[in-house]
Design a protein around this motif. Structure first.
Motif, PDB file in Angstrom:
ATOM      1  N   ASP A 174       3.675   6.595   0.404  1.00 53.90           N
ATOM      2  CA  ASP A 174       3.593   5.628  -0.567  1.00 53.90           C
ATOM      3  C   ASP A 174       2.210   4.526  -0.315  1.00 53.90           C
ATOM      4  O   ASP A 174       2.604   4.067   0.739  1.00 53.90           O
ATOM      5  N   ASP A 175       1.568   4.175  -1.041  1.00 60.50           N
ATOM      6  CA  ASP A 175       0.417   3.481  -0.861  1.00 60.50           C
ATOM      7  C   ASP A 175       0.781   1.925  -0.335  1.00 60.50           C
ATOM      8  O   ASP A 175       0.434   1.589   0.782  1.00 60.50           O
ATOM      9  N   ALA A 176       1.693   1.400  -1.126  1.00 65.42           N
ATOM     10  CA  ALA A 176       1.862   0.033  -0.879  1.00 65.42           C
ATOM     11  C   ALA A 176       3.079   0.021   0.474  1.00 65.42           C
ATOM     12  O   ALA A 176       2.567  -0.834   1.081  1.00 65.42           O
ATOM     13  N   ARG A 177       4.047   0.766   0.564  1.00 59.51           N
ATOM     14  CA  ARG A 177       4.812   0.785   1.599  1.00 59.51           C
ATOM     15  C   ARG A 177       4.175   1.201   3.103  1.00 59.51           C
ATOM     16  O   ARG A 177       4.390   0.779   3.998  1.00 59.51           O
ATOM     17  N   GLU A 212       1.247  -0.391   8.087  1.00 64.70           N
ATOM     18  CA  GLU A 212       0.349  -0.656   9.022  1.00 64.70           C
ATOM     19  C   GLU A 212      -0.084  -2.027   9.381  1.00 64.70           C
ATOM     20  O   GLU A 212      -0.360  -2.564  10.390  1.00 64.70           O
ATOM     21  N   ASP A 213       0.582  -2.871   8.386  1.00 61.74           N
ATOM     22  CA  ASP A 213       0.148  -4.240   8.692  1.00 61.74           C
ATOM     23  C   ASP A 213       1.278  -4.709   9.783  1.00 61.74           C
ATOM     24  O   ASP A 213       1.246  -5.594  10.776  1.00 61.74           O
ATOM     25  N   HIS A 223      -4.916  12.687   4.701  1.00 60.84           N
ATOM     26  CA  HIS A 223      -4.244  11.472   4.380  1.00 60.84           C
ATOM     27  C   HIS A 223      -4.864  10.196   5.178  1.00 60.84           C
ATOM     28  O   HIS A 223      -4.781  10.240   6.322  1.00 60.84           O
ATOM     29  N   PRO A 224      -4.763   9.103   4.419  1.00 65.47           N
ATOM     30  CA  PRO A 224      -5.225   8.015   4.900  1.00 65.47           C
ATOM     31  C   PRO A 224      -4.122   7.263   6.310  1.00 65.47           C
ATOM     32  O   PRO A 224      -4.501   6.630   7.155  1.00 65.47           O
ATOM     33  N   ARG A 225      -2.819   7.772   6.420  1.00 59.68           N
ATOM     34  CA  ARG A 225      -1.832   7.635   7.352  1.00 59.68           C
ATOM     35  C   ARG A 225      -1.521   8.845   7.817  1.00 59.68           C
ATOM     36  O   ARG A 225      -0.262   8.916   8.367  1.00 59.68           O
TER      37      ARG A 225
END
Length: 237
Positions: free
Chosen positions: A145-148, A153-154, A183-185
């Protein structure tokens, strides 16, 4: 939680740390039995007091839901090793482990904060060392999920901003089936567990009450990873 069997934490006495040193040299039941009174008075009892004191600080600073149980098989892990299926037959661990977890159910299946006390060094960390299948499913969905996923990452950036802290739990060579290799993560999707941890030389404060604050300060810096995992599992239940 009752602390009737505990006294105010005064530090880990040198005798307790020396007991661990001796155990590393002579890891035998004979040594342990000969020094059992030292183990109980200079290591186990201070450990119970430490759990009560640190637990109070962590519940105030990190989460009121953190569990701190001053007993063996609670927040103090057994010093006896399980040697039934191991080629290493040493009967005892040469360190003392602490675990402060969040949530109901078996404590080792929950996110938490941990500490490993050795004679000269200490490890502190936050997260989970193993994902059971339901937790792994929830973790992967949240990372995807993009937001989670960005929130995780933060949290990792915050935790690893503390010098010496690294990320652990990478288990798989490839991303799960159904996820894009780019995938970005992708790296986070390959994890079978997730924790952050660091090793430090034992501070002089280890023999004083101030060790509680020393440990709490570092655990608080790593806690965003535990908080993310706890929120993720709670949302999936």
């Amino acid at each position: 939680m009752s602390s009737s069997s505990s006294t105010a934490f005064a530090g880990f006495p040198r005798e307790g740390l020396e007991f661990l040193e001796g155990l590393a040299t002579d890891n035998s039941r004979d040594y342990f039995d000969a020094h059992r009174s030292t183990y109980e008075a200079a290591l186990l009892q201070p450990a119970k007091d430490f759990v009560v004191a640190l637990g109070a600080v962590l519940r105030a600073r990190v989460s009121p839901g953190l569990r701190a149980e001053p007993r063996i098989n609670g927040s103090i892990l057994r010093i006896n090793r399980d040697i039934r299926f191991s080629s290493d037959k040493r009967p005892y661990k040469e360190h003392l482990d602490f675990w402060f977890w969040e949530g109901e159910g078996p404590s080792r299946e929950r996110p938490g904060l941990f500490m490993r006390l050795r004679p000269a060094t200490v490890t502190l960390g936050a997260g989970m060392h193993r994902f059971e299948p339901p937790a792994l499913t929830a973790y992967r969905a949240a990372v995807d999920d993009d937001a989670r996923g960005r929130a995780l990452e933060d949290a990792i950036i915050d935790a690893t901003g503390l010098r010496g802290v690294t990320v652990g739990g990478l288990a798989n060579k490839r991303v799960p089936r159904g996820c894009a290799a780019d995938h970005p993560r992708a790296d986070l999707l390959r994890h079978g567990a997730l924790y952050v941890s660091g090793d430090w030389n034992l501070p002089r404060a280890v023999t004083r009450p101030a060790f509680v604050g020393w440990a709490a300060e570092r655990l608080e810096r790593m806690a965003p990873v535990e908080r993310w995992l706890s929120a993720t599992l709670s949302a999936a239940e």
